[in-house]
Design a protein around this motif. Structure first.
Motif, PDB file in Angstrom:
ATOM      1  N   GLY A   1       0.925  -1.209   0.082  1.00  0.00           N
ATOM      2  CA  GLY A   1      -0.080   0.081   0.011  1.00  0.00           C
ATOM      3  C   GLY A   1       0.808   1.251   0.034  1.00  0.00           C
ATOM      4  O   GLY A   1       1.999   1.433  -0.040  1.00  0.00           O
ATOM      5  N   TRP A   2       0.036   2.430  -0.035  1.00  0.00           N
ATOM      6  CA  TRP A   2       0.804   3.568  -0.227  1.00  0.00           C
ATOM      7  C   TRP A   2       1.281   4.109   0.960  1.00  0.00           C
ATOM      8  O   TRP A   2       2.298   4.746   1.275  1.00  0.00           O
ATOM      9  CB  TRP A   2       0.020   4.501  -0.730  1.00  0.00           C
ATOM     10  N   VAL A   3       0.571   4.157   2.084  1.00  0.00           N
ATOM     11  CA  VAL A   3       0.975   4.659   3.282  1.00  0.00           C
ATOM     12  C   VAL A   3       1.130   3.475   4.232  1.00  0.00           C
ATOM     13  O   VAL A   3       0.354   2.436   4.510  1.00  0.00           O
ATOM     14  CB  VAL A   3       0.009   5.519   3.864  1.00  0.00           C
ATOM     15  N   ARG A   4       2.210   3.212   4.846  1.00  0.00           N
ATOM     16  CA  ARG A   4       2.892   2.001   5.784  1.00  0.00           C
ATOM     17  C   ARG A   4       3.176   2.444   7.016  1.00  0.00           C
ATOM     18  O   ARG A   4       3.983   3.557   7.335  1.00  0.00           O
ATOM     19  CB  ARG A   4       3.870   1.240   5.147  1.00  0.00           C
ATOM     20  N   GLU A   5       2.778   2.093   8.399  1.00  0.00           N
ATOM     21  CA  GLU A   5       3.123   2.592   9.503  1.00  0.00           C
ATOM     22  C   GLU A   5       4.295   1.512   9.859  1.00  0.00           C
ATOM     23  O   GLU A   5       4.149   0.344  10.147  1.00  0.00           O
ATOM     24  CB  GLU A   5       1.918   2.152  10.549  1.00  0.00           C
ATOM     25  N   LEU A   6       5.487   2.160  10.274  1.00  0.00           N
ATOM     26  CA  LEU A   6       6.726   1.703  10.549  1.00  0.00           C
ATOM     27  C   LEU A   6       6.905   1.466  11.991  1.00  0.00           C
ATOM     28  O   LEU A   6       7.362   0.364  12.373  1.00  0.00           O
ATOM     29  CB  LEU A   6       7.904   2.247   9.954  1.00  0.00           C
ATOM     30  N   GLY A   7       6.241   2.325  12.579  1.00  0.00           N
ATOM     31  CA  GLY A   7       6.229   2.148  14.219  1.00  0.00           C
ATOM     32  C   GLY A   7       5.659   3.187  14.621  1.00  0.00           C
ATOM     33  O   GLY A   7       4.826   3.885  13.893  1.00  0.00           O
ATOM     34  N   PRO A   8       5.528   3.529  16.161  1.00  0.00           N
ATOM     35  CA  PRO A   8       5.031   4.565  16.575  1.00  0.00           C
ATOM     36  C   PRO A   8       5.079   5.943  16.025  1.00  0.00           C
ATOM     37  O   PRO A   8       6.380   6.415  16.125  1.00  0.00           O
ATOM     38  CB  PRO A   8       5.154   4.573  18.143  1.00  0.00           C
ATOM     39  N   GLY A   9       4.303   6.716  15.362  1.00  0.00           N
ATOM     40  CA  GLY A   9       4.491   8.025  14.767  1.00  0.00           C
ATOM     41  C   GLY A   9       5.425   7.865  13.759  1.00  0.00           C
ATOM     42  O   GLY A   9       5.895   8.979  13.223  1.00  0.00           O
ATOM     43  N   ARG A  10       5.892   6.751  13.157  1.00  0.00           N
ATOM     44  CA  ARG A  10       6.802   6.684  11.863  1.00  0.00           C
ATOM     45  C   ARG A  10       5.967   5.969  10.595  1.00  0.00           C
ATOM     46  O   ARG A  10       5.428   4.865  10.894  1.00  0.00           O
ATOM     47  CB  ARG A  10       7.842   5.953  12.133  1.00  0.00           C
TER      48      ARG A  10
ATOM     49  N   THR B   1       8.687   9.043   5.955  1.00  0.00           N
ATOM     50  CA  THR B   1       9.430   8.830   4.864  1.00  0.00           C
ATOM     51  C   THR B   1       8.964   8.647   3.397  1.00  0.00           C
ATOM     52  O   THR B   1       8.149   7.682   3.267  1.00  0.00           O
ATOM     53  CB  THR B   1      10.470   7.743   5.067  1.00  0.00           C
ATOM     54  N   PHE B   2       9.064   9.504   2.639  1.00  0.00           N
ATOM     55  CA  PHE B   2       8.580   9.428   1.032  1.00  0.00           C
ATOM     56  C   PHE B   2       9.640   8.781   0.277  1.00  0.00           C
ATOM     57  O   PHE B   2      10.648   8.963   0.205  1.00  0.00           O
ATOM     58  CB  PHE B   2       8.201  10.867   0.643  1.00  0.00           C
ATOM     59  N   LEU B   3       8.896   7.476  -0.048  1.00  0.00           N
ATOM     60  CA  LEU B   3       9.737   7.037  -1.253  1.00  0.00           C
ATOM     61  C   LEU B   3       9.232   7.257  -2.685  1.00  0.00           C
ATOM     62  O   LEU B   3       8.040   7.035  -2.919  1.00  0.00           O
ATOM     63  CB  LEU B   3       9.764   5.582  -1.190  1.00  0.00           C
ATOM     64  N   PHE B   4      10.012   7.707  -3.704  1.00  0.00           N
ATOM     65  CA  PHE B   4       9.624   8.401  -4.815  1.00  0.00           C
ATOM     66  C   PHE B   4       9.954   7.318  -6.295  1.00  0.00           C
ATOM     67  O   PHE B   4      11.163   6.996  -6.011  1.00  0.00           O
ATOM     68  CB  PHE B   4       9.994   9.725  -5.128  1.00  0.00           C
ATOM     69  N   GLN B   5       9.248   7.274  -6.806  1.00  0.00           N
ATOM     70  CA  GLN B   5       9.381   6.576  -8.269  1.00  0.00           C
ATOM     71  C   GLN B   5       8.641   7.153  -9.354  1.00  0.00           C
ATOM     72  O   GLN B   5       7.665   7.632  -8.989  1.00  0.00           O
ATOM     73  CB  GLN B   5       8.966   4.804  -8.155  1.00  0.00           C
ATOM     74  N   SER B   6       9.341   7.178 -10.417  1.00  0.00           N
ATOM     75  CA  SER B   6       8.519   7.676 -11.860  1.00  0.00           C
ATOM     76  C   SER B   6       8.444   6.475 -12.728  1.00  0.00           C
ATOM     77  O   SER B   6       9.169   5.610 -12.945  1.00  0.00           O
ATOM     78  CB  SER B   6       9.713   9.034 -12.526  1.00  0.00           C
TER      79      SER B   6
ATOM     80  N   GLU C   1       5.800   5.506   6.214  1.00  0.00           N
ATOM     81  CA  GLU C   1       6.571   5.466   4.813  1.00  0.00           C
ATOM     82  C   GLU C   1       5.485   5.324   3.910  1.00  0.00           C
ATOM     83  O   GLU C   1       4.604   4.894   3.845  1.00  0.00           O
ATOM     84  CB  GLU C   1       7.195   4.183   5.012  1.00  0.00           C
ATOM     85  N   VAL C   2       5.817   6.647   2.910  1.00  0.00           N
ATOM     86  CA  VAL C   2       4.770   6.532   1.911  1.00  0.00           C
ATOM     87  C   VAL C   2       5.492   6.605   0.515  1.00  0.00           C
ATOM     88  O   VAL C   2       6.486   7.185   0.292  1.00  0.00           O
ATOM     89  CB  VAL C   2       3.986   8.034   1.821  1.00  0.00           C
ATOM     90  N   ASN C   3       4.601   5.441  -0.214  1.00  0.00           N
ATOM     91  CA  ASN C   3       5.435   5.285  -1.713  1.00  0.00           C
ATOM     92  C   ASN C   3       4.614   6.195  -2.686  1.00  0.00           C
ATOM     93  O   ASN C   3       3.389   6.275  -2.580  1.00  0.00           O
ATOM     94  CB  ASN C   3       4.859   3.824  -2.115  1.00  0.00           C
ATOM     95  N   VAL C   4       5.308   6.923  -3.348  1.00  0.00           N
ATOM     96  CA  VAL C   4       4.636   8.015  -4.243  1.00  0.00           C
ATOM     97  C   VAL C   4       5.073   7.582  -5.886  1.00  0.00           C
ATOM     98  O   VAL C   4       6.284   7.617  -5.833  1.00  0.00           O
ATOM     99  CB  VAL C   4       5.093   9.329  -4.147  1.00  0.00           C
ATOM    100  N   ILE C   5       4.300   7.392  -6.445  1.00  0.00           N
ATOM    101  CA  ILE C   5       4.557   7.174  -7.942  1.00  0.00           C
ATOM    102  C   ILE C   5       4.208   8.221  -8.720  1.00  0.00           C
ATOM    103  O   ILE C   5       3.017   8.997  -8.555  1.00  0.00           O
ATOM    104  CB  ILE C   5       3.790   6.092  -8.367  1.00  0.00           C
ATOM    105  N   ALA C   6       5.108   9.004  -9.505  1.00  0.00           N
ATOM    106  CA  ALA C   6       4.983  10.073 -10.418  1.00  0.00           C
ATOM    107  C   ALA C   6       4.862   9.425 -11.770  1.00  0.00           C
ATOM    108  O   ALA C   6       5.564   8.632 -12.086  1.00  0.00           O
ATOM    109  CB  ALA C   6       6.102  11.194 -10.372  1.00  0.00           C
ATOM    110  N   LYS C   7       3.708  10.013 -12.445  1.00  0.00           N
ATOM    111  CA  LYS C   7       3.619   9.766 -13.907  1.00  0.00           C
ATOM    112  C   LYS C   7       2.956  10.739 -14.619  1.00  0.00           C
ATOM    113  O   LYS C   7       2.462  11.894 -13.973  1.00  0.00           O
ATOM    114  CB  LYS C   7       3.055   8.495 -14.039  1.00  0.00           C
ATOM    115  N   MET C   8       2.946  10.639 -16.115  1.00  0.00           N
ATOM    116  CA  MET C   8       2.364  11.643 -16.664  1.00  0.00           C
ATOM    117  C   MET C   8       0.964  11.418 -16.598  1.00  0.00           C
ATOM    118  O   MET C   8       0.395  10.470 -16.991  1.00  0.00           O
ATOM    119  CB  MET C   8       2.820  11.649 -18.196  1.00  0.00           C
TER     120      MET C   8
END
Ligand code: CUA
Length: 156
Positions: A58-67, A93-98, A69-76
């Motif tokens: 999924g896009w938003v993942r809970e890593l621990g309390p208050g932490r 923490t944002f992780l980006f991919q195009s 990770e968000v996967n962001v896909i950029a595309k046209m």
């Protein structure tokens, strides 16, 4: 018809140059597999990413309390996800991919600002200490739909 030798030289040069360019196009598309950017298979994008970039959870993942990770896909010409909800005080923490070409990602009123480069995973961490809406945009010109690439982080 009389053609000046100098002019004839340039005509021959132009024809040879166009022929070389034409051949280069034909060879690159037919035998080297060079293609224009287009719809890209998500699985291929994920496979090319670093191991920690997991599209499966999924896009938003809970890593621990208050932490988070968000996967962001950029595309046209949009971001996936276009709206990100996180609790106030979270370290995100944002992780980006195009999926196609070079895009940008900038969240207003934060220090988050990065390029999103195909074939690479970008990583930016930020702590949202104030509730509110933080719009984000693509800030690398990426074509006719560039101005459509926006979304928001909702800190609640
Ligand atoms: Cu994507 Cu501009």
């Amino acid at each position: 018809m009389h053609v000046h030798p100098y002019e004839r030289g340039w005509i021959i040069f132009s024809v040879v140059l166009l022929t070389v360019f034409g051949l280069a196009l034909v060879i690159s598309t037919m035998s080297l597999g060079v293609r224009l950017p287009g719809i890209v298979d998500r699985a291929a994008v994920a496979a090319a990413a670093t191991p920690e970039y997991d599209l499966g959870e999924g896009w938003v993942r809970e890593l621990g309390p208050g932490r988070y990770e968000v996967n962001v896909i950029a595309k046209m010409w949009s971001f996936d996800p276009g709206e990100i909800h996180i609790p106030v005080g979270s370290e995100v923490t944002f992780l980006f991919q195009s999926e196609d070409i070079v895009h940008g990602f900038k969240i207003m009123n934060t220090t988050v600002s990065t390029m999103v480069i195909p074939g690479q995973t970008g990583r930016v961490t930020y702590t949202f200490t104030e509730p509110g809406e933080f719009p984000f945009v693509c800030h690398e010109y990426c074509g006719v739909g560039h101005h459509l690439m926006s979304g928001k982080v909702i800190v609640e």
